[in-house]
Design an enzyme around this catalytic site. Sequence first.
Site, PDB file in Angstrom:
ATOM      1  N   HIS A 206       4.764   0.198  -0.191  1.00 22.75           N
ATOM      2  CA  HIS A 206       5.565  -0.587   0.754  1.00 22.75           C
ATOM      3  C   HIS A 206       4.724  -1.724   1.327  1.00 22.75           C
ATOM      4  O   HIS A 206       3.503  -1.725   1.217  1.00 22.75           O
ATOM      5  CB  HIS A 206       6.141   0.304   1.863  1.00 22.75           C
ATOM      6  CG  HIS A 206       5.126   1.134   2.605  1.00 22.75           C
ATOM      7  ND1 HIS A 206       4.606   2.305   2.101  1.00 22.75           N
ATOM      8  CD2 HIS A 206       4.532   0.960   3.810  1.00 22.75           C
ATOM      9  CE1 HIS A 206       3.748   2.818   2.966  1.00 22.75           C
ATOM     10  NE2 HIS A 206       3.674   2.012   4.019  1.00 22.75           N
TER      11      HIS A 206
ATOM     12  N   ARG B  76       7.825  -8.886  15.519  1.00 24.30           N
ATOM     13  CA  ARG B  76       8.231  -7.533  15.157  1.00 24.30           C
ATOM     14  C   ARG B  76       7.091  -6.595  15.505  1.00 24.30           C
ATOM     15  O   ARG B  76       5.915  -6.971  15.398  1.00 24.30           O
ATOM     16  CB  ARG B  76       8.540  -7.498  13.654  1.00 24.30           C
ATOM     17  CG  ARG B  76       8.912  -6.148  13.124  1.00 24.30           C
ATOM     18  CD  ARG B  76       9.445  -6.251  11.687  1.00 24.30           C
ATOM     19  NE  ARG B  76       9.703  -4.920  11.192  1.00 24.30           N
ATOM     20  CZ  ARG B  76       8.831  -4.206  10.508  1.00 24.30           C
ATOM     21  NH1 ARG B  76       7.650  -4.693  10.179  1.00 24.30           N
ATOM     22  NH2 ARG B  76       9.125  -2.979  10.130  1.00 24.30           N
TER      23      ARG B  76
ATOM     24  N   HIS C  21       0.854  -1.200   0.000  1.00 26.51           N
ATOM     25  CA  HIS C  21       0.000   0.000   0.000  1.00 26.51           C
ATOM     26  C   HIS C  21       0.882   1.239   0.000  1.00 26.51           C
ATOM     27  O   HIS C  21       2.088   1.154   0.265  1.00 26.51           O
ATOM     28  CB  HIS C  21      -0.886   0.013   1.262  1.00 26.51           C
ATOM     29  CG  HIS C  21      -0.098   0.184   2.538  1.00 26.51           C
ATOM     30  ND1 HIS C  21       0.614  -0.859   3.107  1.00 26.51           N
ATOM     31  CD2 HIS C  21       0.131   1.270   3.324  1.00 26.51           C
ATOM     32  CE1 HIS C  21       1.235  -0.413   4.194  1.00 26.51           C
ATOM     33  NE2 HIS C  21       0.960   0.879   4.341  1.00 26.51           N
TER      34      HIS C  21
ATOM     35  N   ASP D 292       0.793   5.064   2.005  1.00 22.41           N
ATOM     36  CA  ASP D 292       0.066   5.741   3.084  1.00 22.41           C
ATOM     37  C   ASP D 292      -0.732   6.873   2.437  1.00 22.41           C
ATOM     38  O   ASP D 292      -0.286   7.474   1.461  1.00 22.41           O
ATOM     39  CB  ASP D 292       1.050   6.250   4.147  1.00 22.41           C
ATOM     40  CG  ASP D 292       1.763   5.090   4.853  1.00 22.41           C
ATOM     41  OD1 ASP D 292       1.264   3.951   4.774  1.00 22.41           O
ATOM     42  OD2 ASP D 292       2.821   5.329   5.461  1.00 22.41           O
TER      43      ASP D 292
HETATM   44  O1  LIG Z   1       5.366  -2.414   9.924  1.00 24.01           O
HETATM   45  C1  LIG Z   1       5.830  -1.832   8.941  1.00 24.01           C
HETATM   46  O2  LIG Z   1       7.017  -1.830   8.691  1.00 24.01           O
HETATM   47  C2  LIG Z   1       4.903  -1.101   8.005  1.00 24.01           C
HETATM   48  C3  LIG Z   1       3.715  -0.456   8.659  1.00 24.01           C
HETATM   49  C4  LIG Z   1       2.943   0.395   7.706  1.00 24.01           C
HETATM   50  O3  LIG Z   1       3.314   0.583   6.584  1.00 24.01           O
HETATM   51  C5  LIG Z   1       1.687   1.049   8.132  1.00 24.01           C
HETATM   52  O4  LIG Z   1       1.183   0.756   9.240  1.00 24.01           O
HETATM   53  O5  LIG Z   1       1.166   1.876   7.345  1.00 24.01           O
HETATM   54 FE   LIG Z   2       2.224   2.144   5.576  1.00 22.55          FE
END
Ligand SMILES: O=C(O)CCC(=O)C(=O)O
Ligand SMILES: [Fe+2]
Length: 370
Positions: free
Chosen positions: A283, A293, A227, A229
């Site tokens: 990403h 994680r 996605h 942001d």
């Molecule tokens: O956990 C991650 O590295 C990505 C999180 C992410 O992209 C988000 O929450 O928008």
């Molecule tokens: Fe994100």
Amino acid sequence: MSAPSQLSKDPHNNYFDFGAARQVPETHTWEGLYEHPLVDGGVGAVEDAVPVVDLRDPHAAEAVARASEQWGTFLLEGHGIPSELLARVEARIVSVFALPASEKMRAARQDGQSHGYGLPPIASYFPKTTWSEGYTMSPANLRAELRKIWPDAGEDYRHFCDVMEEFHRQMLAVVDKLTVLFLAALGVAGVEAGRKIVETMSETVTMHINWYPKCPDPKRTLGLATHTDSGFFTFLMQSHVSGLQLFRREPDRWVGVPPGALIVNIGDLFQILTNGRFRSTYHRAIVNRDSTRVSVAYHLGPPADAKVAPLREAVGGGKPAYRTVTWREYFLVRKEAFTTGGSALQMVSLSPGDHDDDGDGADQISEISS
Ligand SMILES: O=C(O)CCC(=O)C(=O)O
Ligand SMILES: [Fe+2]
């Protein structure tokens, strides 16, 4: 592709016990994850090293401009947030997700709600389920929200809220510093529209915490689906475990972001505001066999009904590349894009001959107004 399991995607009806999983079930199996090569984005990498911006650098505004134009993502150094605080944030987040399902489910996100515990908000657009749990909250209603999990407001509740509020307070100072650099990079530091952006953005902070459990077969599944942001920009705090990957083109590849740093992602509405000069990045997050994680996405954007259009200074003598949108409208466009496999930014872009019906002439186009 087999039919999605509605049950496992519905946090009200079902809870997937990651701790008990000995394999990745069909519901969590994603195809085509490794079509593109994966390259290392660590500082040692030459071509693909993710850019680094140090807030203490006198030339930081130029570094921000370059990174935002060429990558849409950078690692942030010199932000002043003590690593001891970040470690406490992480520990408290781990303790929320470690609670029994019955306690977490008390805060389950209801249909149509943005806040709450459960799958990440974008999960409903995909036929498969991700290897993660999430919880979306805003600092403004943090204490009320967390009472759903800890109705007796005991010690765990107080520790969690105290540390997240401290994190938020320190992040706001970083937001101020970075916003100054963004406005300088765009050449709008002294401009009214720039001031409005700064004033309104901190009201909208949303924190999305992600927890990625260990996975017995990590190559078959995904922690968070690909996605961009959607807001202005996002700070991403992640634990010392790698998992975040950025999509880069020519040639198509995934760049692994080094773990541990504070990351800044440009969002779609910032791409619109800057008339395409700063770019949002696709990403995703992958999971691994040996370590859980944690990440916190600290999202910033305009108020939901503020109109966002390309800044006059960014359009210059050219034409606006995007029509006016509000964040609320953009969410609907994004939903359609996820459902049809299209690009939300493409869907709000203007062709040279198009007229922006909401722009109300050249004067309005360069503003963000409520
Ligand atoms: O956990 C991650 O590295 C990505 C999180 C992410 O992209 C988000 O929450 O928008
Ligand atoms: Fe994100």
